[in-house]
Design a protein around this motif. Sequence first.
Motif, PDB file in Angstrom:
ATOM      1  N   GLY A  92       7.326   7.299  13.555  1.00 24.91           N
ATOM      2  CA  GLY A  92       6.292   7.715  12.611  1.00 24.91           C
ATOM      3  C   GLY A  92       4.965   7.116  13.017  1.00 24.91           C
ATOM      4  N   PHE A  93       3.918   7.504  12.285  1.00 25.04           N
ATOM      5  CA  PHE A  93       2.559   7.079  12.616  1.00 25.04           C
ATOM      6  C   PHE A  93       1.948   6.291  11.461  1.00 25.04           C
ATOM      7  CE2 PHE A  93       3.437  10.934  15.008  1.00 25.04           C
ATOM      8  CZ  PHE A  93       3.058  10.563  16.297  1.00 25.04           C
ATOM      9  N   ALA A  94       1.170   5.272  11.820  1.00 25.25           N
ATOM     10  CA  ALA A  94       0.473   4.436  10.842  1.00 25.25           C
ATOM     11  C   ALA A  94      -1.003   4.371  11.221  1.00 25.25           C
ATOM     12  CB  ALA A  94       1.070   3.031  10.821  1.00 25.25           C
ATOM     13  N   GLY A  95      -1.870   4.428  10.215  1.00 23.02           N
ATOM     14  CA  GLY A  95      -3.304   4.369  10.459  1.00 23.02           C
ATOM     15  C   GLY A  95      -3.889   3.011  10.106  1.00 23.02           C
ATOM     16  N   VAL A  96      -4.754   2.509  10.988  1.00 21.87           N
ATOM     17  CA  VAL A  96      -5.469   1.252  10.743  1.00 21.87           C
ATOM     18  C   VAL A  96      -6.948   1.568  10.561  1.00 21.87           C
ATOM     19  CG1 VAL A  96      -6.189  -0.947  11.745  1.00 21.87           C
ATOM     20  CG2 VAL A  96      -3.810  -0.200  11.937  1.00 21.87           C
ATOM     21  N   VAL A  97      -7.534   1.088   9.474  1.00 19.18           N
ATOM     22  CA  VAL A  97      -8.906   1.439   9.111  1.00 19.18           C
ATOM     23  C   VAL A  97      -9.921   0.914  10.116  1.00 19.18           C
ATOM     24  CG1 VAL A  97     -10.706   1.217   7.348  1.00 19.18           C
ATOM     25  CG2 VAL A  97      -8.320   1.569   6.661  1.00 19.18           C
ATOM     26  N   VAL A  98      -9.818  -0.367  10.459  1.00 18.09           N
ATOM     27  CA  VAL A  98     -10.882  -0.948  11.282  1.00 18.09           C
ATOM     28  C   VAL A  98     -10.380  -2.185  12.023  1.00 18.09           C
ATOM     29  CG1 VAL A  98     -11.817  -2.400   9.417  1.00 18.09           C
ATOM     30  CG2 VAL A  98     -13.324  -1.648  11.279  1.00 18.09           C
ATOM     31  N   GLU A 118      -2.042   4.344   5.730  1.00 20.78           N
ATOM     32  CA  GLU A 118      -1.136   5.481   5.547  1.00 20.78           C
ATOM     33  C   GLU A 118      -0.012   5.511   6.579  1.00 20.78           C
ATOM     34  OE1 GLU A 118      -1.317   7.313   2.965  1.00 20.78           O
ATOM     35  OE2 GLU A 118      -3.298   6.729   2.237  1.00 20.78           O
ATOM     36  N   LEU A 119       1.167   5.890   6.100  1.00 26.69           N
ATOM     37  CA  LEU A 119       2.364   6.011   6.922  1.00 26.69           C
ATOM     38  C   LEU A 119       2.840   7.452   6.907  1.00 26.69           C
ATOM     39  CD1 LEU A 119       4.305   2.910   5.538  1.00 26.69           C
ATOM     40  CD2 LEU A 119       2.868   2.992   7.586  1.00 26.69           C
ATOM     41  N   ARG A 120       3.181   7.988   8.074  1.00 24.60           N
ATOM     42  CA  ARG A 120       3.669   9.367   8.148  1.00 24.60           C
ATOM     43  C   ARG A 120       4.868   9.420   9.095  1.00 24.60           C
ATOM     44  NH1 ARG A 120       1.350   9.576   4.101  1.00 24.60           N
ATOM     45  NH2 ARG A 120      -0.617  10.648   3.635  1.00 24.60           N
ATOM     46  N   PRO A 121       6.091   9.374   8.547  1.00 21.80           N
ATOM     47  CA  PRO A 121       7.279   9.451   9.399  1.00 21.80           C
ATOM     48  C   PRO A 121       7.534  10.868   9.883  1.00 21.80           C
ATOM     49  CG  PRO A 121       7.909   9.399   7.102  1.00 21.80           C
ATOM     50  CD  PRO A 121       6.420   9.247   7.128  1.00 21.80           C
ATOM     51  N   TYR A 172       0.846  -1.185   0.000  1.00 20.32           N
ATOM     52  CA  TYR A 172       0.000   0.000   0.000  1.00 20.32           C
ATOM     53  C   TYR A 172       0.882   1.236   0.000  1.00 20.32           C
ATOM     54  CZ  TYR A 172      -3.660   3.387   0.926  1.00 20.32           C
ATOM     55  OH  TYR A 172      -4.503   4.451   0.840  1.00 20.32           O
ATOM     56  N   ASP A 173       1.077   1.839   1.170  1.00 24.28           N
ATOM     57  CA  ASP A 173       1.891   3.045   1.258  1.00 24.28           C
ATOM     58  C   ASP A 173       3.342   2.655   1.546  1.00 24.28           C
ATOM     59  OD1 ASP A 173       2.437   5.752   1.251  1.00 24.28           O
ATOM     60  OD2 ASP A 173       1.661   6.133   3.259  1.00 24.28           O
ATOM     61  N   PHE A 174       4.241   3.611   1.364  1.00 26.92           N
ATOM     62  CA  PHE A 174       5.627   3.436   1.779  1.00 26.92           C
ATOM     63  C   PHE A 174       6.192   4.819   2.071  1.00 26.92           C
ATOM     64  CE2 PHE A 174       5.745   4.404  -2.666  1.00 26.92           C
ATOM     65  CZ  PHE A 174       6.906   5.129  -2.874  1.00 26.92           C
ATOM     66  N   TRP A 175       7.099   4.873   2.994  1.00 27.48           N
ATOM     67  CA  TRP A 175       7.820   6.107   3.276  1.00 27.48           C
ATOM     68  C   TRP A 175       9.195   5.715   3.775  1.00 27.48           C
ATOM     69  CZ3 TRP A 175       8.626  10.737   1.944  1.00 27.48           C
ATOM     70  CH2 TRP A 175       7.595  11.597   1.557  1.00 27.48           C
ATOM     71  N   TRP A 176       9.953   6.663   4.272  1.00 27.24           N
ATOM     72  CA  TRP A 176      11.327   6.350   4.663  1.00 27.24           C
ATOM     73  C   TRP A 176      11.838   7.290   5.736  1.00 27.24           C
ATOM     74  CZ3 TRP A 176      11.467   6.589  -1.162  1.00 27.24           C
ATOM     75  CH2 TRP A 176      11.209   7.882  -1.636  1.00 27.24           C
ATOM     76  N   HIS A 177      12.911   6.835   6.379  1.00 29.19           N
ATOM     77  CA  HIS A 177      13.805   7.694   7.149  1.00 29.19           C
ATOM     78  C   HIS A 177      15.080   7.752   6.318  1.00 29.19           C
ATOM     79  CE1 HIS A 177      11.184   7.846  10.617  1.00 29.19           C
ATOM     80  NE2 HIS A 177      11.168   6.536  10.732  1.00 29.19           N
ATOM     81  N   LEU A 187      13.414   2.186   4.774  1.00 28.26           N
ATOM     82  CA  LEU A 187      12.124   2.341   4.100  1.00 28.26           C
ATOM     83  C   LEU A 187      11.090   1.538   4.868  1.00 28.26           C
ATOM     84  CD1 LEU A 187      11.275   2.435   0.357  1.00 28.26           C
ATOM     85  CD2 LEU A 187      10.067   0.780   1.774  1.00 28.26           C
ATOM     86  N   ILE A 188       9.896   2.103   5.013  1.00 27.59           N
ATOM     87  CA  ILE A 188       8.797   1.450   5.722  1.00 27.59           C
ATOM     88  C   ILE A 188       7.648   1.246   4.731  1.00 27.59           C
ATOM     89  CG2 ILE A 188       7.242   1.570   7.706  1.00 27.59           C
ATOM     90  CD1 ILE A 188       9.960   4.082   7.683  1.00 27.59           C
ATOM     91  N   SER A 189       7.006   0.105   4.739  1.00 25.52           N
ATOM     92  CA  SER A 189       5.867  -0.125   3.850  1.00 25.52           C
ATOM     93  C   SER A 189       4.707  -0.743   4.618  1.00 25.52           C
ATOM     94  CB  SER A 189       6.257  -1.015   2.663  1.00 25.52           C
ATOM     95  OG  SER A 189       6.579  -2.329   3.075  1.00 25.52           O
ATOM     96  N   SER A 190       3.496  -0.550   4.078  1.00 26.60           N
ATOM     97  CA  SER A 190       2.280  -1.022   4.750  1.00 26.60           C
ATOM     98  C   SER A 190       1.484  -1.919   3.809  1.00 26.60           C
ATOM     99  CB  SER A 190       1.445   0.175   5.213  1.00 26.60           C
ATOM    100  OG  SER A 190       1.011   0.948   4.104  1.00 26.60           O
TER     101      SER A 190
END
Length: 465
Positions: A267-273, A255-258, A190-195, A201-204
């Motif tokens: 960083g923060f990650a969101g879980v839908v349900v 979503e990932l937000r480092p 799904y999403d990916f971001w990094w430090h 790199l972080i992925s979801s």
Amino acid sequence: MALWKPDPSFYPSAKMAMQAPPERHAYVAALNPAGTDKPDAICVVDLDPDSATYAQVVNTLELPNIGDELHHFGWNACSSALCPYAPHPHLERRYLIVPGLRSSRIYVIDTKPDPRKPQIIKTLEPEEVMAKSGYSRPHTVHCGPDAIYVSAMGSANGDEGPGGIFMLDHFSFNVIGPWELHRGDQELAYDFWWHLAQDVLISSEWAKPSQFENGLVAEDLLANKYGHRIHFWDLRKRKLQQTIDLGAEHQMLLELRPSHDPRESYGFAGVVVSTEDLSASIWLWYRDNDQWQIKKVITIPPVPADEKDLPDLLKGFKAVPPLVSDIDLSLDDRFLYVACWGTGEMHQYDVSDPHNPQLTGKVEIGGVVNKKGHPKVEGPLLGAPQMVEISRDGRRVYFTNSLYSSWDDQFYPDKMTGWMVKVDVDPGGGISLDKDFFIDFGETRVHQVRLEGGDASTDSYCFSS
């Protein structure tokens, strides 16, 4: 002799970016659901309050194909171009890389010389994307220091996966190839971001194409078959290093937000349900010695509702889940914004202490049951806060209401229309709807917002303030 100068919208640090001039235009992904026989588009919205056309769509670039389903498009280049390990200071933030999640087609759109009149300069057809990348269903675009990175939900040879990341060349926009060298057992993407400064790199994980293209598959959700893991990779070696499972009940880790400060490792990650209690949640990842950890730091409960007011998918639950579909972090790493697409709320949390977020503000608009309106328009509104974008200075938050056409129709079956609104931010905490900013897109639905000159979910920085 010509002198190369870095793009003035590139900033070494987030603090310097916060001092930049305010945004004048937004580029908004507009989609027309299947059956409308209209193509998707990129709409240009005037964000200059001194302009005669403020808070209006000033141009619409219609795409040449039908059924692309535009999603998370992004800039070709950003402040990461100043990072020391792969500097590209001669790039400019000029082109929008726009993927079609359903079509697997990618458009390259030039926003110069006139930012109000973007033009398509290149199209990567799905056959080329799939042949060269090994992937299909491109989803999220991030501007890296060494290339343009694109996540993808499906594979080219057998649509169901694995999903992953591929790269585009900064200059030709041609597909370079798949990013991963050693993926381990990672399958969903799904999403990916990094430090970046830490080579991480972080992925979801979301789902396989068959689990989202025609709508949410209730049986798979209740069987906990959507994504619930977060992955940590060696960015340079392109190798999976660690995977953490949040628990199968925490469905759709999106979503990932480092942190924007490169000295930090969280960083923060969101879980839908959650399939246990319909709550949504926000999780904090952080480094503990040499290992990554993750813990739940925010829980948002469902809201009880009368069965007759609910769409078919939710009738049996007699409640509306928050359905956290997007999150965004201000450039000073102080405020986290959380979009609750089910209940119709935008939350603001002070995350100065990331381990202990505090709710500091909330606005209500739309929602599966409430359908709460806006001061500028009459009547109820369908849809709810979905894609979130924050101005560089953190004073303005823009959001739209559409998630994905087939999911829109499941949760908001009464023919959702598209809208975009703005929230004003109190520097000390607190948010309020701008009563005069409401853009009605009619039957066209709207998704990702990109701000001219950059925004809070575009850029990554390699220098501390």
